[in-house]
Motif scaffolding. Structure first.
Motif, PDB file in Angstrom:
ATOM      1  N   ILE A 190     -27.579 -10.535  -3.614  1.00 13.84           N
ATOM      2  CA  ILE A 190     -26.710  -9.489  -4.622  1.00 13.84           C
ATOM      3  C   ILE A 190     -28.250  -8.495  -4.224  1.00 13.84           C
ATOM      4  O   ILE A 190     -29.359  -9.449  -4.222  1.00 13.84           O
ATOM      5  CB  ILE A 190     -27.042  -9.022  -5.548  1.00 13.84           C
ATOM      6  N   GLU A 191     -29.043  -6.955  -3.436  1.00 15.74           N
ATOM      7  CA  GLU A 191     -29.730  -6.950  -3.703  1.00 15.74           C
ATOM      8  C   GLU A 191     -30.872  -6.681  -4.913  1.00 15.74           C
ATOM      9  O   GLU A 191     -29.899  -6.238  -5.684  1.00 15.74           O
ATOM     10  CB  GLU A 191     -29.279  -4.593  -3.514  1.00 15.74           C
ATOM     11  N   PHE A 192     -31.851  -6.940  -5.168  1.00 18.44           N
ATOM     12  CA  PHE A 192     -32.769  -6.688  -6.384  1.00 18.44           C
ATOM     13  C   PHE A 192     -32.341  -5.090  -6.598  1.00 18.44           C
ATOM     14  O   PHE A 192     -32.395  -4.383  -6.158  1.00 18.44           O
ATOM     15  CB  PHE A 192     -34.382  -6.967  -5.460  1.00 18.44           C
ATOM     16  N   MET A 193     -31.898  -4.904  -8.037  1.00 21.19           N
ATOM     17  CA  MET A 193     -31.716  -3.249  -8.510  1.00 21.19           C
ATOM     18  C   MET A 193     -32.494  -3.656  -9.867  1.00 21.19           C
ATOM     19  O   MET A 193     -33.959  -4.591 -10.718  1.00 21.19           O
ATOM     20  CB  MET A 193     -30.905  -3.770  -8.940  1.00 21.19           C
ATOM     21  N   PRO A 194     -33.431  -2.336 -10.396  1.00 21.89           N
ATOM     22  CA  PRO A 194     -34.605  -1.526 -10.841  1.00 21.89           C
ATOM     23  C   PRO A 194     -34.033  -1.673 -12.107  1.00 21.89           C
ATOM     24  O   PRO A 194     -32.947  -0.643 -11.795  1.00 21.89           O
ATOM     25  CB  PRO A 194     -34.530  -0.207 -10.068  1.00 21.89           C
ATOM     26  N   PHE A 195     -34.317  -1.925 -12.646  1.00 19.02           N
ATOM     27  CA  PHE A 195     -34.306  -2.620 -14.617  1.00 19.02           C
ATOM     28  C   PHE A 195     -35.317  -2.776 -15.219  1.00 19.02           C
ATOM     29  O   PHE A 195     -36.665  -2.138 -14.693  1.00 19.02           O
ATOM     30  CB  PHE A 195     -33.208  -2.993 -14.735  1.00 19.02           C
ATOM     31  N   ASP A 196     -35.863  -2.009 -16.120  1.00 19.62           N
ATOM     32  CA  ASP A 196     -37.015  -1.646 -17.352  1.00 19.62           C
ATOM     33  C   ASP A 196     -37.292  -3.194 -17.259  1.00 19.62           C
ATOM     34  O   ASP A 196     -36.725  -4.094 -17.605  1.00 19.62           O
ATOM     35  CB  ASP A 196     -36.140  -1.225 -18.718  1.00 19.62           C
ATOM     36  N   GLY A 197     -38.653  -2.751 -16.604  1.00 20.10           N
ATOM     37  CA  GLY A 197     -39.816  -4.096 -16.919  1.00 20.10           C
ATOM     38  C   GLY A 197     -39.794  -4.844 -15.521  1.00 20.10           C
ATOM     39  O   GLY A 197     -40.648  -6.173 -15.947  1.00 20.10           O
ATOM     40  N   ASN A 198     -38.865  -4.745 -14.588  1.00 19.00           N
ATOM     41  CA  ASN A 198     -38.711  -6.102 -13.491  1.00 19.00           C
ATOM     42  C   ASN A 198     -39.628  -5.689 -13.033  1.00 19.00           C
ATOM     43  O   ASN A 198     -39.380  -6.816 -11.438  1.00 19.00           O
ATOM     44  CB  ASN A 198     -37.221  -6.090 -13.258  1.00 19.00           C
ATOM     45  N   LYS A 199     -40.476  -4.513 -12.864  1.00 16.02           N
ATOM     46  CA  LYS A 199     -41.155  -4.350 -11.312  1.00 16.02           C
ATOM     47  C   LYS A 199     -40.624  -3.797 -10.124  1.00 16.02           C
ATOM     48  O   LYS A 199     -40.926  -4.429  -9.063  1.00 16.02           O
ATOM     49  CB  LYS A 199     -42.460  -5.698 -10.972  1.00 16.02           C
ATOM     50  N   TRP A 200     -39.090  -3.110 -10.057  1.00 17.67           N
ATOM     51  CA  TRP A 200     -38.775  -3.185  -8.742  1.00 17.67           C
ATOM     52  C   TRP A 200     -39.290  -2.471  -7.816  1.00 17.67           C
ATOM     53  O   TRP A 200     -39.767  -1.149  -8.644  1.00 17.67           O
ATOM     54  CB  TRP A 200     -37.268  -2.553  -9.470  1.00 17.67           C
ATOM     55  N   ASN A 201     -40.023  -2.524  -6.469  1.00 20.73           N
ATOM     56  CA  ASN A 201     -39.704  -1.867  -6.023  1.00 20.73           C
ATOM     57  C   ASN A 201     -38.853  -2.166  -4.315  1.00 20.73           C
ATOM     58  O   ASN A 201     -37.987  -2.538  -3.989  1.00 20.73           O
ATOM     59  CB  ASN A 201     -41.881  -2.083  -5.225  1.00 20.73           C
ATOM     60  N   VAL A 202     -38.628  -1.128  -4.117  1.00 20.83           N
ATOM     61  CA  VAL A 202     -37.493  -0.669  -2.253  1.00 20.83           C
ATOM     62  C   VAL A 202     -37.983  -1.350  -1.542  1.00 20.83           C
ATOM     63  O   VAL A 202     -37.362  -2.469  -1.279  1.00 20.83           O
ATOM     64  CB  VAL A 202     -37.611   0.683  -2.334  1.00 20.83           C
ATOM     65  N   LYS A 203     -39.974  -2.002  -1.548  1.00 19.84           N
ATOM     66  CA  LYS A 203     -40.291  -2.630  -0.698  1.00 19.84           C
ATOM     67  C   LYS A 203     -39.809  -4.396  -0.929  1.00 19.84           C
ATOM     68  O   LYS A 203     -39.882  -5.325   0.471  1.00 19.84           O
ATOM     69  CB  LYS A 203     -41.633  -2.639  -0.117  1.00 19.84           C
ATOM     70  N   LYS A 204     -39.316  -5.097  -1.836  1.00 18.48           N
ATOM     71  CA  LYS A 204     -38.647  -6.035  -1.963  1.00 18.48           C
ATOM     72  C   LYS A 204     -37.360  -6.189  -2.549  1.00 18.48           C
ATOM     73  O   LYS A 204     -37.265  -7.808  -2.558  1.00 18.48           O
ATOM     74  CB  LYS A 204     -39.303  -6.295  -4.121  1.00 18.48           C
ATOM     75  N   MET A 205     -36.848  -4.985  -1.856  1.00 20.40           N
ATOM     76  CA  MET A 205     -35.230  -5.439  -1.648  1.00 20.40           C
ATOM     77  C   MET A 205     -35.006  -5.581   0.289  1.00 20.40           C
ATOM     78  O   MET A 205     -35.420  -5.302   0.764  1.00 20.40           O
ATOM     79  CB  MET A 205     -34.756  -3.504  -2.300  1.00 20.40           C
ATOM     80  N   VAL A 206     -33.795  -6.761  -0.234  1.00 21.58           N
ATOM     81  CA  VAL A 206     -33.819  -7.313   0.936  1.00 21.58           C
ATOM     82  C   VAL A 206     -32.075  -6.481   1.271  1.00 21.58           C
ATOM     83  O   VAL A 206     -31.131  -6.769   0.388  1.00 21.58           O
ATOM     84  CB  VAL A 206     -33.452  -8.542   1.138  1.00 21.58           C
ATOM     85  N   SER A 207     -32.397  -5.252   2.144  1.00 22.09           N
ATOM     86  CA  SER A 207     -31.025  -4.364   2.461  1.00 22.09           C
ATOM     87  C   SER A 207     -29.706  -5.441   2.684  1.00 22.09           C
ATOM     88  O   SER A 207     -29.686  -6.037   3.634  1.00 22.09           O
ATOM     89  CB  SER A 207     -31.037  -3.640   2.723  1.00 22.09           C
TER      90      SER A 207
END
Length: 335
Positions: A190-207
């Motif tokens: 599952i691609e890392f998705m942005p939600f409140d408080g999880n410090k999402w950054n597109v650079k952390k995502m593995v596409s």
């Protein structure tokens, strides 16, 4: 209104037959991508749906076309009246599933079988004991892993959910696929998705593309098989020739599947979310407790559903933290 009305059909013609019900905001893990480090304010118990309210609201959805229900959380199995809720929902003409962290599923095997719950998704983000501890902030790896083996042995339809985070667990993709050699399970990246408080950054995502590049390096094109995806499936499914199980990729960020979305979400405090990424909600529980019909509110929420990811239809919009920070944290939405 009856089941043949278009209450659950949105303005893009998508008919919603799949309801995900969060039973609790509580969890016995503290996964970094799901819960903010400082925790979240929990709804008072009086504000949460009771077992009878879960059933009654769910039945309304079933009466209007829902054929599949998945129980989520938080961790749904920490709810003390879980067995009662399961038994009530099992009386409805739906396919039942659950998403769990797997810590206590061994205590519920008989309940699952008795109530015809066959589809079990277990979250496991690393096969490394220390990494598991780092991401969950708890030391339950052996228990979760052994319970996955138990569920597979007992004949359940087991999916293992792996949220990928770059430079953390992306090096384990091939190892996870290796589990499917001898186990009849489906591993889902599952691609890392942005939600409140999880410090999402597109650079952390593995596409999706990056995952497939690693897969194609490990397996030849002759061994890598593309499987037929089920209708409304969120996953692009594959298997390795000769392996018992399969694997898939859920690319909510890089390659969304919104065109075929048939999912609605009901939070533990009785709010309807028409999209995982949307910050808007409809308080069904409040209306229900006032003795009012919830059907008009359901229909209005469904009709208001955006075409793609709650209007975040580009990667650039996803990068705008002010947009996804208006949403709940994942643990209070329900997986």
């Amino acid at each position: 209104m009856g089941p043949k009305t278009n209450t659950l059909t949105d303005t893009f013609g998508r008919a919603h037959s799949y309801l995900r019900i969060s039973l609790t905001e509580r969890c016995n893990l503290r996964c970094t991508y799901c819960m903010p480090a400082a925790g979240v304010p929990l709804s008072p118990k009086a504000h949460l749906m009771t077992a009878d309210e879960v059933y009654a609201i769910a039945k309304t959805f079933v009466d209007h076309g829902v054929t599949k229900i998945r129980l989520t959380g938080g961790e749904p199995l920490v709810r003390k009246d879980f067995r009662e809720i399961l038994q009530k929902l099992a009386s409805l003409p739906v396919r039942m599933g659950i998403t769990t962290n797997g810590i206590t599923v061994d205590r519920f095997i008989a309940d699952f079988k008795k109530n015809n719950l066959k589809d079990i998704n277990v979250s496991l983000d690393s096969l490394d004991v220390q990494k598991f501890k780092d991401i969950t902030r708890r030391d339950y790896f052996e228990r979760v892993y052994n319970n996955i083996l138990l569920l597979e042995k007992e004949g359940f339809n087991v999916k293992v959910n792996v949220v990928l985070i770059k430079d953390f667990n992306d090096s384990e993709i091939v190892d996870f696929i290796g589990l499917t050699k001898d186990l009849n399970i489906s591993v889902r990246f599952i691609e890392f998705m942005p939600f409140d408080g999880n410090k999402w950054n597109v650079k952390k995502m593995v596409s999706y593309a990056e995952i497939m590049k690693l897969v194609n390096t490990a397996y030849t094109s002759e061994k890598l098989l593309r499987l037929q995806d089920a209708p409304n499936d969120t996953t692009k499914n594959y298997s390795i020739k000769g392996f018992k199980g399969s694997f898939g990729i859920i690319s909510s960020v890089s390659n969304p599947f919104c065109d075929s979305c048939n999912r609605l979400r009901l939070t533990a405090n009785g709010c309807l979310k028409n999209c995982l990424f949307s910050s808007s909600e409809s308080n069904l529980l409040g209306l229900f407790r006032e003795g009012k019909s919830i059907i008009p509110s359901i229909a209005k929420a469904v009709k208001a559903k955006q075409k793609i990811r709650g209007e975040m239809d580009t990667l650039e919009k996803l990068k705008e933290s002010n947009l996804h920070s208006k949403n709940r944290s994942m643990i209070t939405i329900g997986g």
